[in-house]
Scaffold this motif. Sequence first.
Motif, PDB file in Angstrom:
ATOM      1  N   ALA A   1      -2.430 -12.118   0.543  1.00 29.31           N
ATOM      2  CA  ALA A   1      -1.006 -12.476   0.135  1.00 29.31           C
ATOM      3  C   ALA A   1      -0.764 -11.432  -0.866  1.00 29.31           C
ATOM      4  O   ALA A   1       0.583 -10.907  -0.906  1.00 29.31           O
ATOM      5  CB  ALA A   1      -1.118 -14.025  -0.373  1.00 29.31           C
ATOM      6  N   ASP A   2      -1.573 -11.258  -1.748  1.00 29.97           N
ATOM      7  CA  ASP A   2      -1.386 -10.174  -2.755  1.00 29.97           C
ATOM      8  C   ASP A   2      -1.001  -8.796  -2.314  1.00 29.97           C
ATOM      9  O   ASP A   2       0.034  -8.180  -2.628  1.00 29.97           O
ATOM     10  CB  ASP A   2      -2.501 -10.191  -3.866  1.00 29.97           C
ATOM     11  CG  ASP A   2      -2.653 -11.258  -4.620  1.00 29.97           C
ATOM     12  OD1 ASP A   2      -1.544 -12.083  -4.855  1.00 29.97           O
ATOM     13  OD2 ASP A   2      -3.640 -11.628  -5.160  1.00 29.97           O
ATOM     14  N   LEU A   3      -1.749  -8.486  -1.278  1.00 28.37           N
ATOM     15  CA  LEU A   3      -1.668  -7.075  -0.523  1.00 28.37           C
ATOM     16  C   LEU A   3      -0.241  -7.197   0.003  1.00 28.37           C
ATOM     17  O   LEU A   3       0.234  -6.089  -0.107  1.00 28.37           O
ATOM     18  CB  LEU A   3      -2.683  -6.940   0.262  1.00 28.37           C
ATOM     19  CG  LEU A   3      -2.682  -5.450   1.265  1.00 28.37           C
ATOM     20  CD1 LEU A   3      -2.776  -4.374   0.423  1.00 28.37           C
ATOM     21  CD2 LEU A   3      -3.826  -5.624   2.198  1.00 28.37           C
ATOM     22  N   LEU A   4      -0.069  -8.277   0.774  1.00 28.98           N
ATOM     23  CA  LEU A   4       1.516  -8.266   1.427  1.00 28.98           C
ATOM     24  C   LEU A   4       2.421  -7.968   0.439  1.00 28.98           C
ATOM     25  O   LEU A   4       3.531  -7.012   0.666  1.00 28.98           O
ATOM     26  CB  LEU A   4       1.457  -9.446   2.205  1.00 28.98           C
ATOM     27  CG  LEU A   4       2.897  -9.634   3.119  1.00 28.98           C
ATOM     28  CD1 LEU A   4       2.963  -8.450   4.146  1.00 28.98           C
ATOM     29  CD2 LEU A   4       3.016 -10.866   3.666  1.00 28.98           C
ATOM     30  N   ILE A   5       2.503  -8.684  -0.752  1.00 28.78           N
ATOM     31  CA  ILE A   5       3.544  -8.482  -1.608  1.00 28.78           C
ATOM     32  C   ILE A   5       3.568  -7.292  -2.251  1.00 28.78           C
ATOM     33  O   ILE A   5       4.695  -6.557  -2.313  1.00 28.78           O
ATOM     34  CB  ILE A   5       3.280  -9.592  -2.784  1.00 28.78           C
ATOM     35  CG1 ILE A   5       3.290 -10.972  -2.249  1.00 28.78           C
ATOM     36  CG2 ILE A   5       4.257  -9.129  -3.811  1.00 28.78           C
ATOM     37  CD1 ILE A   5       2.911 -11.943  -3.239  1.00 28.78           C
ATOM     38  N   ASP A   6       2.265  -6.457  -2.460  1.00 28.69           N
ATOM     39  CA  ASP A   6       2.647  -5.053  -3.019  1.00 28.69           C
ATOM     40  C   ASP A   6       3.117  -3.993  -1.771  1.00 28.69           C
ATOM     41  O   ASP A   6       3.927  -3.190  -2.174  1.00 28.69           O
ATOM     42  CB  ASP A   6       1.183  -4.614  -3.186  1.00 28.69           C
ATOM     43  CG  ASP A   6       0.412  -5.130  -4.442  1.00 28.69           C
ATOM     44  OD1 ASP A   6       1.219  -5.683  -5.311  1.00 28.69           O
ATOM     45  OD2 ASP A   6      -0.667  -5.195  -4.783  1.00 28.69           O
ATOM     46  N   LEU A   7       2.943  -4.331  -0.525  1.00 30.38           N
ATOM     47  CA  LEU A   7       3.460  -3.576   0.432  1.00 30.38           C
ATOM     48  C   LEU A   7       4.928  -3.746   0.758  1.00 30.38           C
ATOM     49  O   LEU A   7       5.729  -3.022   1.012  1.00 30.38           O
ATOM     50  CB  LEU A   7       2.757  -3.687   2.034  1.00 30.38           C
ATOM     51  CG  LEU A   7       1.152  -3.405   1.954  1.00 30.38           C
ATOM     52  CD1 LEU A   7       0.722  -3.843   3.297  1.00 30.38           C
ATOM     53  CD2 LEU A   7       0.961  -2.072   1.875  1.00 30.38           C
ATOM     54  N   LEU A   8       5.377  -5.136   0.574  1.00 29.17           N
ATOM     55  CA  LEU A   8       6.751  -5.510   0.888  1.00 29.17           C
ATOM     56  C   LEU A   8       7.407  -4.923  -0.337  1.00 29.17           C
ATOM     57  O   LEU A   8       8.575  -4.293  -0.069  1.00 29.17           O
ATOM     58  CB  LEU A   8       6.972  -7.052   0.429  1.00 29.17           C
ATOM     59  CG  LEU A   8       6.515  -7.980   1.762  1.00 29.17           C
ATOM     60  CD1 LEU A   8       6.481  -9.219   1.463  1.00 29.17           C
ATOM     61  CD2 LEU A   8       7.376  -7.488   2.991  1.00 29.17           C
ATOM     62  N   ARG A   9       6.832  -4.702  -1.598  1.00 28.75           N
ATOM     63  CA  ARG A   9       7.720  -3.892  -2.702  1.00 28.75           C
ATOM     64  C   ARG A   9       7.989  -2.569  -2.304  1.00 28.75           C
ATOM     65  O   ARG A   9       8.963  -1.892  -2.749  1.00 28.75           O
ATOM     66  CB  ARG A   9       6.799  -4.152  -4.105  1.00 28.75           C
ATOM     67  CG  ARG A   9       7.369  -5.536  -4.690  1.00 28.75           C
ATOM     68  CD  ARG A   9       6.218  -5.846  -5.856  1.00 28.75           C
ATOM     69  NE  ARG A   9       6.627  -6.902  -6.481  1.00 28.75           N
ATOM     70  CZ  ARG A   9       5.878  -7.637  -7.213  1.00 28.75           C
ATOM     71  NH1 ARG A   9       4.632  -7.310  -7.500  1.00 28.75           N
ATOM     72  NH2 ARG A   9       6.327  -8.776  -7.971  1.00 28.75           N
ATOM     73  N   ASP A  10       6.618  -1.965  -1.858  1.00 35.14           N
ATOM     74  CA  ASP A  10       6.765  -0.292  -1.386  1.00 35.14           C
ATOM     75  C   ASP A  10       8.029  -0.118  -0.350  1.00 35.14           C
ATOM     76  O   ASP A  10       8.632   0.603  -0.401  1.00 35.14           O
ATOM     77  CB  ASP A  10       5.596  -0.190  -0.761  1.00 35.14           C
ATOM     78  CG  ASP A  10       4.342   0.043  -1.643  1.00 35.14           C
ATOM     79  OD1 ASP A  10       4.740   0.142  -2.989  1.00 35.14           O
ATOM     80  OD2 ASP A  10       3.226   0.021  -1.383  1.00 35.14           O
ATOM     81  N   VAL A  11       8.061  -1.253   0.610  1.00 36.73           N
ATOM     82  CA  VAL A  11       9.067  -1.190   1.573  1.00 36.73           C
ATOM     83  C   VAL A  11      10.439  -1.251   0.907  1.00 36.73           C
ATOM     84  O   VAL A  11      11.484  -0.539   1.180  1.00 36.73           O
ATOM     85  CB  VAL A  11       9.073  -2.103   2.538  1.00 36.73           C
ATOM     86  CG1 VAL A  11      10.086  -2.125   3.728  1.00 36.73           C
ATOM     87  CG2 VAL A  11       7.454  -1.771   3.613  1.00 36.73           C
ATOM     88  N   ALA A  12      10.512  -2.388   0.092  1.00 36.88           N
ATOM     89  CA  ALA A  12      11.783  -2.366  -0.607  1.00 36.88           C
ATOM     90  C   ALA A  12      12.318  -1.424  -1.295  1.00 36.88           C
ATOM     91  O   ALA A  12      13.413  -0.834  -1.229  1.00 36.88           O
ATOM     92  CB  ALA A  12      11.727  -3.500  -1.434  1.00 36.88           C
ATOM     93  N   ARG A  13      11.290  -0.613  -1.940  1.00 39.84           N
ATOM     94  CA  ARG A  13      11.905   0.557  -2.755  1.00 39.84           C
ATOM     95  C   ARG A  13      12.070   1.711  -1.622  1.00 39.84           C
ATOM     96  O   ARG A  13      13.144   2.363  -2.153  1.00 39.84           O
ATOM     97  CB  ARG A  13      10.720   1.267  -3.361  1.00 39.84           C
ATOM     98  CG  ARG A  13      10.266   0.274  -4.849  1.00 39.84           C
ATOM     99  CD  ARG A  13       9.402   0.961  -5.883  1.00 39.84           C
ATOM    100  NE  ARG A  13       7.849   0.885  -5.087  1.00 39.84           N
ATOM    101  CZ  ARG A  13       7.056   0.392  -5.363  1.00 39.84           C
ATOM    102  NH1 ARG A  13       7.458  -0.828  -6.368  1.00 39.84           N
ATOM    103  NH2 ARG A  13       5.762   0.309  -4.921  1.00 39.84           N
ATOM    104  N   ASP A  14      11.733   2.016  -0.505  1.00 38.18           N
ATOM    105  CA  ASP A  14      12.140   2.690   0.559  1.00 38.18           C
ATOM    106  C   ASP A  14      13.249   2.540   0.730  1.00 38.18           C
ATOM    107  O   ASP A  14      14.375   3.419   0.989  1.00 38.18           O
ATOM    108  CB  ASP A  14      11.198   2.772   1.593  1.00 38.18           C
ATOM    109  CG  ASP A  14       9.589   3.557   0.991  1.00 38.18           C
ATOM    110  OD1 ASP A  14       9.832   4.150   0.035  1.00 38.18           O
ATOM    111  OD2 ASP A  14       8.690   3.366   1.839  1.00 38.18           O
TER     112      ASP A  14
END
Length: 324
Positions: free
Chosen positions: A289-302
């Motif tokens: 879950a923590d990894l997914l949140i970090d990845l979602l934030r990366d996508v959101a920044r893009d």
Amino acid sequence: MMVEPGQLRLLALIERHGSLTAAAHVLQLTPAAVTQQVAKAERGWQVPLVVRGPRGATLTAAGALLASYGRTVEDALESAEEELAALLGHLSRRLRIGTFQAAALHLLPPALTTLRHRYPDADVSVVDVVSGTGADEIAAGPLDVAIVASWGTPLAPSPHVRAHPLLVDPMVVVLPDDHPLAAARPADAEIRLEELRDESWVSILAGHAAREQFHDAARTAGFTPSVRFETESYDVAQALVGTGIAVALVSRLALSHAPGTTHRELARPRPHRQLYAVTKNDAGLTPLADLLIDLLRDVARDITATWDAPSGGARPAPEPQLGA
């Protein structure tokens, strides 16, 4: 008499290993501490349990009787440890996600692609959830992560739920591509909401937070909108706008560029929604879950970087870097 399972287990260990010192080693205690525990057990049971000798320790008949039950305690403890390890191993690979349509289409797929490259054996499932119920489903237990939205005001989850901000998603106005305002203004021009006071509108269904936000924004702009069509889907709203019969406010993330439509940014103050990833406060059992949140934030920044890019020079959102 209060039966202490630890005393039964201690007697089983003494019987198995033949000494207090060996039992102390298994229990990670000092021999003195084990001696004290034996003395306490003998006082509690009011009978001698252990016979100490030069070659170690043996059990009395009473001690041997209690040790037989201690072996049951030992077996149960070993089974509990094995089953817990199996459960935690499964939970460490499991990820149950709930999301609404726009996030499922635009935010989640790049994050899941990266996650699956890093953890090919991850047990991932995704279900549709109504944004307003995602936090409740996290609190109730079915989901590990939910992507939810809050319109205009910060999300206020229950004490057992934690909200992780992802992005601010502004509302834009979607117009028929032959609308006079679209023809008269360049693509990067902003439109004031009051300029649309005489339009027919497609809006999200009454009772939804997005509908309330729309009416609040119109009221601030000095008019009451004429809502001719209602839907629960931004995709449906844009399809209807493409027929030329109405205009709509649509989230920037949910823009589908439906045939026959164009869009313009709204002049400030712009209505918006805030997207969050929601988890339980005790999400440690599901580290993915923590990894997914970090990845979602990366996508959101893009994604937001493409929104901020100059008109005509917008660059496509780069894909997140894949892990080893």
